[in-house]
Design an enzyme around this catalytic site. Structure first.
Site, PDB file in Angstrom:
ATOM      1  N   SER A 136       4.801  -3.097   9.687  1.00  0.00           N
ATOM      2  CA  SER A 136       6.150  -3.382   9.808  1.00  0.00           C
ATOM      3  C   SER A 136       6.902  -4.534   9.334  1.00  0.00           C
ATOM      4  O   SER A 136       7.665  -5.042   9.768  1.00  0.00           O
ATOM      5  CB  SER A 136       6.452  -2.984  11.401  1.00  0.00           C
ATOM      6  OG  SER A 136       6.228  -1.550  11.671  1.00  0.00           O
ATOM      7  N   GLY A 162       3.623   1.586  10.877  1.00  0.00           N
ATOM      8  CA  GLY A 162       4.420   2.681  10.554  1.00  0.00           C
ATOM      9  C   GLY A 162       5.794   2.761  11.204  1.00  0.00           C
ATOM     10  O   GLY A 162       6.059   1.840  11.990  1.00  0.00           O
ATOM     11  N   HIS A 182      -8.645   0.352   6.660  1.00  0.00           N
ATOM     12  CA  HIS A 182      -7.278   0.676   7.011  1.00  0.00           C
ATOM     13  C   HIS A 182      -7.163   1.428   8.369  1.00  0.00           C
ATOM     14  O   HIS A 182      -8.113   2.303   8.470  1.00  0.00           O
ATOM     15  CB  HIS A 182      -6.462   1.231   6.058  1.00  0.00           C
ATOM     16  CG  HIS A 182      -4.963   1.287   6.227  1.00  0.00           C
ATOM     17  ND1 HIS A 182      -4.404   1.937   7.056  1.00  0.00           N
ATOM     18  CD2 HIS A 182      -4.035   0.456   5.902  1.00  0.00           C
ATOM     19  CE1 HIS A 182      -3.187   1.724   7.341  1.00  0.00           C
ATOM     20  NE2 HIS A 182      -2.936   0.683   6.713  1.00  0.00           N
ATOM     21  N   GLU A 233      -3.847  -6.207  11.024  1.00  0.00           N
ATOM     22  CA  GLU A 233      -2.923  -5.129  11.206  1.00  0.00           C
ATOM     23  C   GLU A 233      -3.127  -4.542  12.488  1.00  0.00           C
ATOM     24  O   GLU A 233      -3.843  -3.665  12.796  1.00  0.00           O
ATOM     25  CB  GLU A 233      -3.142  -4.015   9.973  1.00  0.00           C
ATOM     26  CG  GLU A 233      -3.037  -4.545   8.762  1.00  0.00           C
ATOM     27  CD  GLU A 233      -2.376  -3.535   7.794  1.00  0.00           C
ATOM     28  OE1 GLU A 233      -1.409  -3.812   7.117  1.00  0.00           O
ATOM     29  OE2 GLU A 233      -3.086  -2.386   7.565  1.00  0.00           O
ATOM     30  N   GLU A 241      -5.517   3.500   9.376  1.00  0.00           N
ATOM     31  CA  GLU A 241      -5.241   5.035   9.425  1.00  0.00           C
ATOM     32  C   GLU A 241      -6.747   5.825   8.955  1.00  0.00           C
ATOM     33  O   GLU A 241      -6.764   6.882   9.338  1.00  0.00           O
ATOM     34  CB  GLU A 241      -4.283   5.154   8.306  1.00  0.00           C
ATOM     35  CG  GLU A 241      -2.710   5.090   9.056  1.00  0.00           C
ATOM     36  CD  GLU A 241      -1.785   4.692   7.794  1.00  0.00           C
ATOM     37  OE1 GLU A 241      -2.194   5.043   6.724  1.00  0.00           O
ATOM     38  OE2 GLU A 241      -0.742   3.997   8.390  1.00  0.00           O
ATOM     39  N   LYS A 246       0.207   4.156   0.427  1.00  0.00           N
ATOM     40  CA  LYS A 246      -0.599   5.284   1.132  1.00  0.00           C
ATOM     41  C   LYS A 246      -0.308   6.791   0.255  1.00  0.00           C
ATOM     42  O   LYS A 246      -0.501   6.520  -0.783  1.00  0.00           O
ATOM     43  CB  LYS A 246       0.372   5.300   2.418  1.00  0.00           C
ATOM     44  CG  LYS A 246       0.294   3.992   3.146  1.00  0.00           C
ATOM     45  CD  LYS A 246       0.733   3.825   4.574  1.00  0.00           C
ATOM     46  CE  LYS A 246       0.393   2.524   5.346  1.00  0.00           C
ATOM     47  NZ  LYS A 246       0.905   2.655   6.519  1.00  0.00           N
ATOM     48  N   ASN A 283       0.995  -1.220   0.010  1.00  0.00           N
ATOM     49  CA  ASN A 283      -0.087  -0.006   0.040  1.00  0.00           C
ATOM     50  C   ASN A 283       0.964   1.103   0.051  1.00  0.00           C
ATOM     51  O   ASN A 283       1.487   1.232   1.164  1.00  0.00           O
ATOM     52  CB  ASN A 283      -0.915  -0.113   1.252  1.00  0.00           C
ATOM     53  CG  ASN A 283      -1.750   1.163   1.540  1.00  0.00           C
ATOM     54  OD1 ASN A 283      -1.713   2.161   0.827  1.00  0.00           O
ATOM     55  ND2 ASN A 283      -2.292   1.131   2.652  1.00  0.00           N
TER      56      ASN A 283
END
Ligand code: PGA
Length: 266
Positions: free
Chosen positions: A219, A178, A100, A172, A102, A17, A15
């Site tokens: 990660s 991140g 997701h 996730e 985020e 992003k 992804n």
């Protein structure tokens, strides 16, 4: 080999992003276009909306699947700033990431809106990759499993067997995503995924033969990808920053080839 739900298929995707404008995205897609993943591996890339059409065109004849990073559940209308499933499909993409962390964390997405998006994606022939994840608080209170079961059950509520066969789930952990995240330990991921497998059976029904692929994300890097892919209930990985450079992404995919051939031969 069945298209989905096959124990031997490993899914590996990245992804991007909010990275890569159209020019950079096309250059990256060109670098990926000639790549052939090892047998048994299905690969995908999630560019930003602004390059979805161009990247899809570049990767049209390659095995790399192209997917959006988000979508809205209505087909059209007065929804300023939103992008619909038919628009994504018209760009040539066949997959879409939904929920997701985020999006949940910064843009107010809920389990309910995730379900609306999953249904709309399926209605328009897109394959939803639904992200579920526990926060650090939930992890520390020991309720990760409860959170994940709730998110998965609501996300997939009301789907048919045919729909289930097109869905992917990515676990996730929010605390693992991140630069500030720490990768989850493989034994923990193993435990979570084995329990999630049972949750999936609960969702699809006792008689269902659909095996929804369960990916891990957070990660993932060259240092740990093999540890995750080696786990029996992990059907692939969703990679963020370690996969943004095409050369690194291809190297990550290649690095699991011996593990995948062991699955294929099993
Ligand atoms: P990361 O992102 O690999 O950079 O932690 C993963 C993700 O958000 O899917």
């Amino acid at each position: 080999m069945r298209f989905t739900g096959d124990k031997k298929t490993v899914w590996i995707g990245t992804n991007w992003k909010m990275n890569k404008g159209p020019a950079e995205a096309v250059a990256a897609a060109r670098a990926l276009a000639a790549f052939r993943p090892p047998e048994g591996v299905r690969t995908f890339v999630n560019p930003p909306f602004t390059s979805l059409k161009d990247v899809s065109a570049v990767l049209q004849d390659s095995p790399m699947i192209v997917g959006a990073q988000n979508m809205f559940w209505e087909d059209r209308g007065a929804w300023t700033g939103e992008i619909s499933a038919p628009m994504i499909a018209e760009c040539g993409a066949s997959m879409v990431v939904i929920g997701h962390s985020e999006r949940r964390q910064h843009f107010g997405e809920t389990d309910w809106t995730v379900n609306l998006k999953v249904r709309a994606a399926l209605k328009h022939g897109l394959r939803p990759l639904v992200c579920i994840g526990d926060t650090l608080d939930e992890f520390e209170f020991g309720v990760s499993q409860e959170t994940l079961a709730r998110q998965a059950k609501i996300a997939l509520h009301g789907l048919s067997q045919e729909d289930f066969a097109r869905v992917l789930i990515a676990y996730e952990p929010v605390w693992a995503i991140g630069a500030a995240g720490r990768p989850a330990e493989a034994p923990f991921v193993s435990q979570i995924h084995t329990k999630l497998r049972a949750v999936m059976q609960d969702i699809t029904g006792p008689d269902s033969t659909v095996r929804i692929p369960l990916l891990y994300g957070g990660s993932v890097s060259q240092a740990n990808i093999r540890d995750y892919v080696a786990l029996p209930d992990v059907d692939g990985v969703l990679i963020g920053r370690a996969g943004w450079e095409p050369a690194d992404f291809m190297k990550l995919i290649d690095s699991v080839s011996t593990l995948v051939s062991a699955r294929v031969d099993a």
